[in-house]
Design an enzyme around this catalytic site. Structure first.
Site, PDB file in Angstrom:
ATOM      1  N   GLU A  20       1.140  -1.173  -0.031  1.00  0.00           N
ATOM      2  CA  GLU A  20       0.029  -0.051   0.145  1.00  0.00           C
ATOM      3  C   GLU A  20       0.934   1.190   0.085  1.00  0.00           C
ATOM      4  O   GLU A  20       1.969   1.802   0.625  1.00  0.00           O
ATOM      5  CB  GLU A  20      -0.440   0.095   1.571  1.00  0.00           C
ATOM      6  CG  GLU A  20      -1.789   1.134   1.148  1.00  0.00           C
ATOM      7  CD  GLU A  20      -2.737   1.024   2.847  1.00  0.00           C
ATOM      8  OE1 GLU A  20      -3.551  -0.077   2.754  1.00  0.00           O
ATOM      9  OE2 GLU A  20      -2.002   1.786   3.704  1.00  0.00           O
ATOM     10  N   PHE A  22       0.557   5.897  -0.762  1.00  0.00           N
ATOM     11  CA  PHE A  22      -0.900   6.879  -0.375  1.00  0.00           C
ATOM     12  C   PHE A  22       0.570   7.814  -1.383  1.00  0.00           C
ATOM     13  O   PHE A  22       1.418   8.364  -1.369  1.00  0.00           O
ATOM     14  CB  PHE A  22      -0.819   7.277   0.552  1.00  0.00           C
ATOM     15  CG  PHE A  22       0.923   7.939   1.670  1.00  0.00           C
ATOM     16  CD1 PHE A  22       0.862   9.545   1.374  1.00  0.00           C
ATOM     17  CD2 PHE A  22       1.248   7.284   2.194  1.00  0.00           C
ATOM     18  CE1 PHE A  22       2.366  10.068   2.105  1.00  0.00           C
ATOM     19  CE2 PHE A  22       2.363   8.171   2.881  1.00  0.00           C
ATOM     20  CZ  PHE A  22       2.798   9.311   2.942  1.00  0.00           C
TER      21      PHE A  22
END
Length: 601
Positions: A20, A22
């Site tokens: 993951e 951002f």
């Protein structure tokens, strides 16, 4: 390719992982994240995911980053998508653009808790929660068959939401019944607790794949903040292991890698877990070590690319074995700790050289060029929930009430303010009289650090980094004041050659005396066998980014109260009239220098 199809195509004995990221807040950070994703993709993740900012605040960067990963890097990408507090039509725009970019996986999330819940109505009435988003995708012929849809789950409970585990599982069942294909969990550290939760979920009849969320511990401070934010239960064994090393960032990072490996091994060897979802925080080294030590990087798991050319696909996946490439605390939020993580080395001998990019991510912001620059809150959520703000900050109606709130925080009578998600740090005690005097004068402080001249790196209050080193700090302070008071600071600074300052307001005006391109190193360390390591930088881009967030916090705080109420008018007026100011004094050998300047001003 759809994530569930990829999972089904794997042999039952084959483990997998997803990563993951951002979207960084600056163009430089964005550009420098791309080669980092490229290097980590050589570890063979099954997919990567890109987070979505609250209310669509990172929409453009999220879609661009997801598109580059999907189209140019050949990585199957999971697009996070929150549905509450989103402008009418934004969900459709995001789904249409994702489809055009070839993205086939969505992680459907509700998003932030409503601000001021007693007055809140959905901006788009179709979307009140994650279930609504799943239903919408499944009911729309443009999206129903195109997207593989995942949802979030919370093994340790959902902070600020349901306290009843049975009710949480029933709500999870609703999301699956609505058409969810897979589940990704919030981070956790209690593996036994996860096993118990997973058993209850399966007993409830939920059969879709569950991917546990793992976040390697990077620093002790960030670990405390994120576990508090997420409500994650921490086993006593983990706390006991961290306690004697909490002041040694290097040992904490080492333990974080070891713990993540142990957790993943237990999940995959003792349980029914086939793969894990790793939150990288846009950092690289710990994730690489975890995957390599597990030897998972030696198992091809998806069509790969030539990472020199970035976009050239390599055929015959099942015949390939890829060796991963290797890559060369203040009181409050704000610029108080800015971890250096610059991706483009400017030259050997520079304070921000590449060897320290991931070593000491001590704070909320990094160098504005860093891939890790920006918020690290999971799922794009707020650092502090509305209920906590209302409980601790009450109903301010005057400037005196606001002063009292900031003073109560300084004196630990309340544990948070909207600007500070954690209690006051011990190092602030040494400058408490100065912070108190500024606050009483109506200069509400939101970030600060004392001057430090060569403290040992294992000092329990101001130390950081590996042992056997020395750390240094320039004193700085950040606060809100009026424009007339900014004028006084400006005039005072003309007579003092040791001071640099920035000031900005909600309208977008920015003032200061930092030279164009100037970069103030305000925290650095000297350690054996290393070049000077710099962890805190204050410069224009970082200040402007923090300024935007700071004024959005005023807006969020105001929105907790009824439209037209005294509280809301007060907070909105403050945001309109006040300036955020950051002052650095370069004489780090005189602990009183900064405070003499600002108090005289």
């Amino acid at each position: 390719m759809k994530l569930t199809e990829k999972i089904q195509a794997l042999k039952p004995s084959r483990p997998f992982f997803t990563l993951e990221f951002f979207p960084p807040r600056t163009d430089q950070g964005f550009e420098n994240l791309l080669p980092r994703i490229s290097r980590l993709s050589a570890l063979n993740p099954l997919a990567i995911s890109i987070t979505w900012g609250a209310g669509g605040s990172t929409k453009e960067r999220t879609l661009e980053l997801a598109g580059v990963s999907q189209e140019e890097y050949g990585l199957d990408t999971v697009l996070h998508l929150t549905c509450t507090n989103m402008a009418q039509g934004m969900i459709d725009e995001a789904l249409q653009e994702a489809k055009q970019r070839g993205i086939t996986n969505i992680l459907a999330l509700r998003g932030d808790p409503p601000r001021g819940e007693e007055e809140w109505t959905p901006i788009d009435p179709r979307f009140k929660n994650g279930t609504d988003l799943v239903k919408y995708i499944r009911s729309n012929p443009d999206y129903a068959s195109h997207f593989c849809v995942g949802v979030a789950a919370y093994p340790d409970g959902h902070t600020g939401q349901l306290d009843d585990e049975r009710a949480e599982i029933e709500y999870l069942q609703l999301k699956v019944d609505a058409g969810a294909d897979f589940i990704v969990t919030q981070l956790f550290y209690d593996v036994d607790g996860y096993f118990q939760w997973e058993k209850k979920v399966r007993e409830a009849g939920i059969t879709v794949p569950i991917i546990p969320g793992i976040m390697p511990i990077q620093t002790y401070a960030s670990f405390l903040r994120l576990t508090k934010l997420t409500g994650a239960r921490v086993p006593e064994s983990v706390l006991q292991a961290l306690e004697p090393i909490c002041n040694d960032d290097q040992l904490v990072k080492e333990y974080g890698v070891t713990l993540a490996i142990e957790m993943i091994k237990r999940l995959t060897e003792e349980g029914q877990v086939r793969g894990v979802h790793i939150s990288t925080l846009n950092l690289e080294k710990s994730v690489q070590r975890v995957i390599e030590d597990l030897r998972w990087s030696e198992i091809p798991s998806s069509p790969l690319i030539n990472h020199n050319k970035l976009i050239e696909e390599i055929p015959q996946l099942n015949d390939l074995t890829i060796t991963p490439s290797t890559a060369a605390t203040s009181a409050t939020l704000g610029l108080a700790n800015l971890p250096i993580a610059v991706e483009t080395e400017a030259g050997r001998g520079e304070l921000n050289n590449a060897s320290s990019w991931d070593d000491f991510p001590n704070g909320r912001f990094g160098d504005f060029k860093s891939p890790a620059f920006g918020s690290i809150d999971l799922w794009g959520g707020p650092a502090i929930g509305p209920a906590d703000v209302l409980r601790h900050c009450g109903h301010p109606q005057t400037h005196a009430d606001l002063t009292a709130i900031f003073l109560d925080y300084l004196h630990s009578r309340i544990p948070i303010t909207p600007f500070s998600p954690t209690p006051l740090s011990p190092e602030s005690l040494s400058i408490m009289p100065h912070l108190e005097r500024l606050t009483k004068a109506g200069w509400w402080t939101v970030g600060s650090q004392p001057a430090v001249d060569g403290a040992r790196s294992d000092d329990p209050v101001v130390g950081w980094g590996p042992r056997a080193g020395y750390v240094f700090q320039k004193g700085f302070v950040e606060f809100f004041c009026t424009e007339a008071e900014v004028d006084r600071i400006e005039q005072k600074a003309l007579d003092v050659g040791w001071v640099h300052w920035f000031a900005g307001n909600k309208k977008g005006e920015c003032r200061g005396n930092v030279p164009e391109g100037g970069r103030n190193a305000v925290t650095w360390g000297v350690f054996p066998g290393q070049e000077i390591v710099q962890t805190t930088i204050i410069e224009r881009e970082s200040f402007l980014t923090w300024k935007e967030e700071a004024f959005s916090i005023w807006a969020d705080w105001a929105s907790l109260y009824r439209p037209g109420s005294v509280e809301r008018r007060l907070l909105e007026d403050v945001a309109d009239e006040r300036w955020l100011v950051s002052v650095v004094h370069h004489d780090y050998r005189d602990p009183k220098a900064l405070w003499t300047f600002v108090l005289d001003a």
